[in-house]
Design an enzyme around this catalytic site. Structure first.
Site, mmCIF file in Angstrom:
data_model
loop_
_atom_site.group_PDB
_atom_site.id
_atom_site.type_symbol
_atom_site.label_atom_id
_atom_site.label_comp_id
_atom_site.label_asym_id
_atom_site.label_seq_id
_atom_site.Cartn_x
_atom_site.Cartn_y
_atom_site.Cartn_z
ATOM 1 C CE LYS A 228 2.852 2.141 -2.200
ATOM 2 N NZ LYS A 228 2.770 2.653 -0.820
ATOM 3 C CB SER B 209 -0.636 1.540 0.580
ATOM 4 O OG SER B 209 0.528 2.354 0.711
ATOM 5 C CB SER C 99 2.318 2.327 3.397
ATOM 6 O OG SER C 99 0.933 2.406 3.479
HETATM 7 N N1 GLN Z 1 -2.950 2.872 6.409
HETATM 8 C C1 GLN Z 1 -2.595 4.241 6.335
HETATM 9 C C2 GLN Z 1 -3.543 4.966 5.418
HETATM 10 O O1 GLN Z 1 -4.375 4.337 4.878
HETATM 11 C C3 GLN Z 1 -1.177 4.407 5.890
HETATM 12 C C4 GLN Z 1 -0.986 4.403 4.423
HETATM 13 C C5 GLN Z 1 0.400 4.760 4.008
HETATM 14 O O2 GLN Z 1 1.321 4.788 4.817
HETATM 15 N N2 GLN Z 1 0.545 5.068 2.741
HETATM 16 O O3 GLN Z 1 -3.458 6.133 5.221
#
Ligand code: GLN
Length: 506
Positions: free
Chosen positions: A79, A154, A178
């Site tokens: 990532k 994400s 995420s």
């Molecule tokens: N959807 C959550 C956010 O937007 C989690 C994102 C994540 O775990 N990086 O913060």
């Protein structure tokens, strides 16, 4: 069919490499070719064939000498929030469009040292903020199961490339879901370990008290190997743990626990899970949950019951409150973490300005996307004098209560199971006027993150759509029980083939 679609587990691929069915170079070449053939997924942000093939050649030397590890020659992608020395690191942001780090993140270093072959950097929501991979400055990512749908976020591309057979495994980061949510939406397996067990050094920070790295692959047993490689104390990360309830924080800890759980299950014969209590939070199974998902989760639990486990009704009364608590704490931390991107120390610098202040504000306004700006504003607001007590401190209190509720739940059950997401993968063109609407869909993952518990998602079914979409089952363990939840997931995957299914080429 790509080699990675034929040999889709670490075990089978590693065996083929060690048996010289093909070389690491041939495998890397085949994989790079597949990646080039699927540009529409928009999963890779930076591929450098020469660098990848150099690593493959080094792996071939180890394979020939016979001193290969389980990861030697295995194609892996990272990532784009993990910094890398030779590949650009953008965090999905225009802010870092041309950034090349002078060092590798600890987990990148460790995976490389194990002999894995790095395929390149994966697209993601900007600074890991989002749930549908539409917040990247480099465009949305497609779900290989249905290209009109989101792969989740994400770490959307991390899950998408594993599902599409473009990498055997990928790294992801999970601040509030995420790793788990994109794994669920793409029909692959992913684990977020206990906070502090995997180093955050070299991971671009979003919410530092929540961020945790973890692997995504098809098979839970592959996650064991990957997590062992990634885990361990790192003095360069101030929140890295030395001690995990009396055991040193090492990769061996995860492997030993996993093996002990497997042995314990095997001893119990035809009812390997006799005595195991599965907690089902009643707040998770409401009308907000898509009925098709509810049905598949129930079937998965029934399968665990057939192996001897029992269901326990538990309550997590602050399930809903996790959403405001998380969306106060994580933006607060983000507003501080992202202050370093000022066009001086890091990042994009505006071409026109009259003074220093204008340079910084223009650079930030030009390079940050809408969601990132929204969170910086929220974060700055909740930390400002007069609001700190009302919002930030209150959110921290709720966080503590959520963690306490989870500990209370673990006094009557051994693991918690439930959905990962209330919906299937959403359509990429779905439109909502309310930018916070998608925040509500994080309901099943946020509380676990606020508490810092280990949790994973494994595939447990598909929707009835003409192009079926995957459903994920969330398995949550108590602190440091990665070995236990991974052993449960592996047991389930010995009897089911959801994780083996592959999307048809469109
Ligand atoms: N959807 C959550 C956010 O937007 C989690 C994102 C994540 O775990 N990086 O913060």
């Amino acid at each position: 069919m790509s080699l990675l679609n034929q040999y889709n587990s670490l075990q089978s691929l590693g065996m083929a490499l060690r048996d010289k069915t093909f070389s690491a170079r041939e495998l890397a070449q085949d994989t790079l070719q597949r990646i080039a053939q699927q540009p529409e997924l928009n999963a890779f942000l930076h591929v450098d064939a020469d660098l990848t093939l150099q690593q493959a050649d080094a792996a071939d030397v180890l394979l020939t000498r016979g001193n290969a590890t389980a990861l030697t020659g295995i194609p892996i992608a990272h990532k784009d929030v993990f910094v890398t020395r030779h590949w650009r690191t953008t965090a999905g942001s225009k802010m870092l469009a041309n950034y090349v780090s002078p060092f590798d993140a600890t987990i990148v270093e460790k995976i490389q040292a194990a002999g894995a072959v790095h395929l390149g950097k994966l697209n993601c929501d900007e600074f890991a903020m989002g749930s549908d991979s539409r917040n990247s400055a480099f465009g949305a990512i497609q779900n290989p199961w249905n290209k009109l749908h989101s792969p989740g976020g994400s770490s959307g591309a991390s899950a998408a490339v594993v599902a599409a057979g473009l990498a055997l495994a990928a790294t992801g980061s999970d601040t509030g879901g995420s790793i788990r949510q994109p794994s669920a939406w793409c029909g692959v397996s992913g684990i977020k370990p206990t906070y502090g067990t995997v180093s955050r050094f070299g991971m671009i920070a979003y919410g530092s008290s929540l961020d945790q790295a973890g692997p995504i692959a098809r098979h839970a047993s592959d996650l064991v190997e990957l997590l062992c490689t990634m885990s361990g104390f790192d003095e360069r990360d101030p929140t890295s743990l030395q001690d995990c309830h009396g055991k040193a924080n090492t990769g061996e800890r995860v492997r030993d626990d996993y093996q002990q759980w497997n042995a314990r299950f095997a001893e119990q014969g035809s009812k390997p899970l006799a005595g195991l209590r599965i907690g089902l939070p009643r707040e998770y199974f409401t009308s907000d949950l898509n009925p098709e998902i509810a049905r598949h989760i129930d079937a998965a639990i029934q399968h665990f019951e057939s192996l001897g486990a029992t269901r326990v009704d538990i309550s997590l009364p602050l399930t809903r409150e996790a959403i405001p608590a998380y969306y106060i704490i994580s933006p607060a931390e983000a507003s501080s973490n992202l202050s370093r991107f000022d066009g001086v120390r890091f990042g994009h610098r505006s071409a026109s300005y009259n003074n220093l202040e204008e340079m910084i504000s223009r650079s930030r306004a030009e390079a940050f996307g809408g969601e990132v700006i929204r969170r910086i504003l929220v974060g700055t607001y909740v930390l400002s004098e007069g609001y700190y007590d009302a919002y930030y401190l209150q959110a921290q209190r709720v966080r503590r209560m959520i963690a306490d509720d989870l500990q209370k739940a673990f006094s009557s059950c051994d693991v918690i199971m439930g959905p990962v997401s209330p919906t299937l993968a959403t359509a990429l063109d779905s439109n909502s006027a309310d930018p916070t609407a998608s925040w509500l869909a994080d309901i099943y993952t946020l509380g676990i993150s606020l508490a810092g518990l280990p949790a994973m998602s494994i595939p447990c079914g598909f929707s009835n759509d003409a192009r079926p979409l995957p459903v994920g089952l969330q398995i949550v363990g108590n602190y440091f029980n990665e070995g236990q939840i991974l052993a449960l997931a592996s047991l389930y995957q010995q009897d089911t083939d959801w994780h083996q299914r592959q999307p048809e080429a469109e």
